[in-house]
Design an enzyme around this catalytic site. Structure first.
Site, PDB file in Angstrom:
ATOM      1  CE  LYS A  76       3.171   0.077   4.953  1.00 32.75           C
ATOM      2  NZ  LYS A  76       2.590   0.091   3.888  1.00 32.75           N
TER       3      LYS A  76
ATOM      4  NE  ARG B  56       3.022  -7.971  10.424  1.00 32.51           N
ATOM      5  CZ  ARG B  56       2.602  -6.860   9.114  1.00 32.51           C
ATOM      6  NH1 ARG B  56       3.861  -6.217   9.782  1.00 32.51           N
ATOM      7  NH2 ARG B  56       1.860  -6.449   8.933  1.00 32.51           N
TER       8      ARG B  56
ATOM      9  CD  GLU C 226      -2.687   1.046   2.430  1.00 27.84           C
ATOM     10  OE1 GLU C 226      -3.333   0.351   3.359  1.00 27.84           O
ATOM     11  OE2 GLU C 226      -3.516   2.718   2.938  1.00 27.84           O
TER      12      GLU C 226
HETATM   13  P1  ATP Z   1      -0.465  -1.787   7.117  1.00 24.38           P
HETATM   14  O1  ATP Z   1      -0.357  -2.304   8.328  1.00 24.38           O
HETATM   15  O2  ATP Z   1      -0.950  -0.784   6.546  1.00 24.38           O
HETATM   16  O3  ATP Z   1      -1.834  -3.001   5.913  1.00 24.38           O
HETATM   17  P2  ATP Z   1       1.494  -3.320   6.334  1.00 24.38           P
HETATM   18  O4  ATP Z   1       3.381  -3.182   6.759  1.00 24.38           O
HETATM   19  O5  ATP Z   1       0.724  -4.433   5.682  1.00 24.38           O
HETATM   20  O6  ATP Z   1       0.760  -1.764   6.985  1.00 24.38           O
HETATM   21  P3  ATP Z   1       1.691  -3.013   3.208  1.00 24.38           P
HETATM   22  O7  ATP Z   1       1.944  -2.314   2.662  1.00 24.38           O
HETATM   23  O8  ATP Z   1       0.006  -3.380   3.291  1.00 24.38           O
HETATM   24  O9  ATP Z   1       1.975  -2.805   4.810  1.00 24.38           O
HETATM   25  O10 ATP Z   1       2.630  -4.316   2.518  1.00 24.38           O
HETATM   26  C1  ATP Z   1       2.411  -4.965   1.291  1.00 24.38           C
HETATM   27  C2  ATP Z   1       3.513  -6.721   1.650  1.00 24.38           C
HETATM   28  O11 ATP Z   1       4.110  -6.790   2.832  1.00 24.38           O
HETATM   29  C3  ATP Z   1       2.239  -7.571   2.623  1.00 24.38           C
HETATM   30  O12 ATP Z   1       1.727  -8.429   1.699  1.00 24.38           O
HETATM   31  C4  ATP Z   1       2.610  -7.873   3.828  1.00 24.38           C
HETATM   32  O13 ATP Z   1       2.082  -8.582   4.181  1.00 24.38           O
HETATM   33  C5  ATP Z   1       3.619  -7.642   3.687  1.00 24.38           C
HETATM   34  N1  ATP Z   1       4.570  -7.364   5.417  1.00 24.38           N
HETATM   35  C6  ATP Z   1       4.065  -6.075   5.442  1.00 24.38           C
HETATM   36  N2  ATP Z   1       4.784  -6.164   7.045  1.00 24.38           N
HETATM   37  C7  ATP Z   1       6.278  -6.756   6.350  1.00 24.38           C
HETATM   38  C8  ATP Z   1       6.294  -7.941   7.857  1.00 24.38           C
HETATM   39  N3  ATP Z   1       6.339  -6.836   9.232  1.00 24.38           N
HETATM   40  N4  ATP Z   1       7.683  -9.044   7.669  1.00 24.38           N
HETATM   41  C9  ATP Z   1       6.537  -9.589   6.894  1.00 24.38           C
HETATM   42  N5  ATP Z   1       5.977  -9.185   5.327  1.00 24.38           N
HETATM   43  C10 ATP Z   1       5.545  -8.231   6.039  1.00 24.38           C
HETATM   44 MG    MG Z   2      -1.832  -4.153   4.466  1.00 21.80          MG
END
Ligand code: ATP
Ligand code: MG
Length: 573
Positions: A270, A260, A35
């Site tokens: 974020k 994660r 995102e």
């Molecule tokens: P939000 O909480 O705003 O959704 P997010 O960290 O999930 O934030 P995204 O931009 O939606 O951000 O993440 C993009 C991809 O990265 C998603 O598929 C998410 O699952 C993965 N992702 C985000 N944070 C992690 C993490 N700490 N470890 C592994 N994968 C992650």
């Molecule tokens: Mg997300």
């Protein structure tokens, strides 16, 4: 492991089973779906390596898709930064760069389809009432009084929503599933809401925007994604992911959830990273103390180190915290193999070689990288006045201090043996400079008579050295888990000594003309990278990581005796 491959894990087991049952005709097509509401961090790197890695491993494809369904928080700056970061990590999406907003028309048609088959309705309850009607984990929800309106009325009202005839919060489109379902995600989830915001890509075209859950699976389906990999928080959303695809009756990818990445001594949400930037705790998203990809890059991390780290930590379903030193371990491994050594003095002490000719300058041959013969050698100028590291001299050395001391002989790397003959001090007793003599017969660093010295020091020639600035970084947080205290905000644990600036340091003239992003090992000190703040007149180096793991040293001090000593005792002589 070779680059572009991923080790075996529970996801490869699932893919293998699909291949065996021919569910996707042997295809593997993944996507990385950020995102654009912030910069990517090391947690995202795990997801990037996993998605692109699986595609490479199975000869498949991986798309880059921006999940840009919330115009209120999303910006072009983030889109640009994210594409740069994924590319820097070494991955390529060819012509498969997509945006969920590309599918707004199709998603709208799918929503109409669900209304037409009686599985979606326009609800005019207020947002608060919708929340209240939803029920709790232990209590079923209640049906909205608008739930059973006729299909035609729903179609007309949804059209009015689209046309901007409702204000934010006055109406939403909901899926008609089951208000009593044990899974709250299935209690008539909102599919569309009204947002009075211009979208970076679709401008003012839309007044209604699809919710993540409605957009995500359908976008996956449109792109022919086979394996939609996400983090564990979405496990409870999978029934909804499946419900939409089954009811719209389109191609059905498989959602798979993994744990994660959490990393010690930092935060990865974020929302929190944005606060660090906005509240001025760091200089920006790419501050070298940030766990963002751009911060790590500016700190001197290599894509190879990050990819090796992601492979090493593996993929699983169990939540945990990975120690930061594991990431640093892979960084050291890769830098050790790949970067050139240079000599630099951070805390200078002047040394005058009294028996060395005043105007003589000799070019000493230095090895660029002992781990890589192809890196070759360079010439380092040697002259009468040098700088060595202040820590490398002690006037009254304790028993185990083998470096320079009065009357003692040591080796200057690539140059000569020198002996300290005098210590010059100011009126306060501070050491100003050392007087030494050198043995001309030891040129290159060995004595023809076979005598040995116990230590080798790095040095720079005072006349030839370039003055530079060094930025020494430490962890941004003082504790392992800055989010672990219920009483205190994570910013209470900021390490206020996480940056110290040393100016000037002295570096060998070889570094003149070095380019920002250039990485070096300053011999015996640490790895450094030339920062983009450098100018033609001034080099600025960021300390990437120390040569040895400081954390382990501390642990060893507190813990067991060093192994070397025990071995000595055990050896029968
Ligand atoms: P939000 O909480 O705003 O959704 P997010 O960290 O999930 O934030 P995204 O931009 O939606 O951000 O993440 C993009 C991809 O990265 C998603 O598929 C998410 O699952 C993965 N992702 C985000 N944070 C992690 C993490 N700490 N470890 C592994 N994968 C992650
Ligand atoms: Mg997300």
């Amino acid at each position: 492991m070779t680059d572009g491959e991923t080790s075996r894990n529970f996801i490869t087991d699932i893919i293998d089973a699909h291949n065996e049952s021919d569910r996707f005709e042997g295809r593997v097509h993944t996507r990385f779906p950020p995102e654009p509401n912030g910069y990517l961090h090391i947690g995202h790197a795990k997801s990037i390596c996993l998605n692109f890695g699986l595609a490479a491993q199975y000869g498949g494809l991986c798309n880059l898709r921006f999940d840009d369904t919330n115009p209120a928080k999303e910006e072009q700056e983030y889109i640009d930064a994210i594409t740069e970061d994924v590319r820097w990590l070494g991955y390529d999406w060819d012509d498969r760069l997509f945006f969920a907003s590309d599918y707004f028309d199709e998603l709208y048609e799918m929503a109409l389809e669900l209304i037409r088959i009686g599985r979606a309705y326009v609800d005019e309850l207020s947002p608060d009432a919708i929340r209240e009607y939803r029920g709790t984990l232990t209590e079923a929800g209640r049906e909205s009084p608008y739930r059973n309106r006729p299909i035609d009325e729903n179609l007309a009202l949804f059209e009015k929503m689209r046309a901007g005839e409702f204000k934010e919060g006055e109406a939403v489109l909901r899926a008609k599933i089951d208000m009593a379902n044990g899974n709250i995600n299935l209690r008539d989830p909102v599919m569309y809401r009204i947002l009075d915001a211009a979208h970076p890509r679709t401008g003012d075209k839309w007044k209604i925007y699809p919710m993540y859950d409605f957009a995500h699976g359908q976008s996956d389906s449109i792109e022919g994604i086979t394996h939609s990999i996400c983090t564990l928080e979405y496990e409870d959303h999978r029934p909804l992911y499946d419900w939409y695809l089954d009811n719209i009756e389109i191609f059905h990818p498989q959602q798979i959830e993994f744990a994660r990445l959490n990393l010690s001594h930092t935060v990865l949400s974020k929302r929190k990273l944005i606060r660090l930037v906005r509240e001025g705790f760091v200089s920006g998203w790419d501050d070298p103390r940030m766990p963002t990809i751009s911060g790590l890059r500016r700190r001197g991390y290599t894509p190879e180190a990050i990819r090796e780290f992601c492979d090493d930590i593996g993929v699983g379903k169990v939540k945990g915290v990975v120690a930061l030193h594991k990431l640093e371990y892979h960084l050291r491994q890769h830098l050790n193999k790949s970067v050139d050594r240079v000599m630099a003095v951070i805390n200078p002490l002047k040394v005058i070689i009294e028996n060395y000719p005043d105007d003589l300058v000799e070019e000493m041959e230095a090895v660029n990288n002992p781990e890589d013969a192809s890196a070759g050698t360079r010439a380092v100028p040697f002259s009468k006045v040098l700088y060595i590291e202040r820590d490398d001299f002690m006037e009254a050395p304790p028993r185990k201090f083998y470096r320079l001391a009065p009357g003692r002989e040591v080796r200057l790397r690539y140059a000569y043996f020198i002996t300290c003959t005098d210590v010059i001090k100011d009126e306060n007793g501070e050491i100003l400079e050392l007087r030494c003599t050198y043995d001309p017969a030891t040129r290159g660093g060995s004595a023809p008579d076979g005598r040995r010295v116990k230590s080798t020091l790095h040095w720079v020639s005072a006349r030839h050295a370039i003055k530079a600035e060094a930025r020494l970084y430490d962890n941004l947080f003082t504790v392992e888990n800055p989010e672990g205290d219920r009483e205190r905000d994570f910013t209470a644990f900021i390490n206020h000594d996480s940056l110290s600036i040393v100016d000037p340091i002295y570096v060998e003239p070889h570094l003149r003309g070095a380019q920002p992003g250039g990485r070096y090992q300053f011999e015996r000190l640490a790895y450094f990278v030339l920062d983009e703040d450098s100018t033609a007149d001034k080099l600025v180096f960021n300390r990437t990581v120390t040569l040895r793991d400081q954390w382990r040293k501390v642990r060893n001090k507190a813990g067991k005796k060093p192994r070397k000593r025990r071995r000595k005792k055990a050896a029968p002589r």
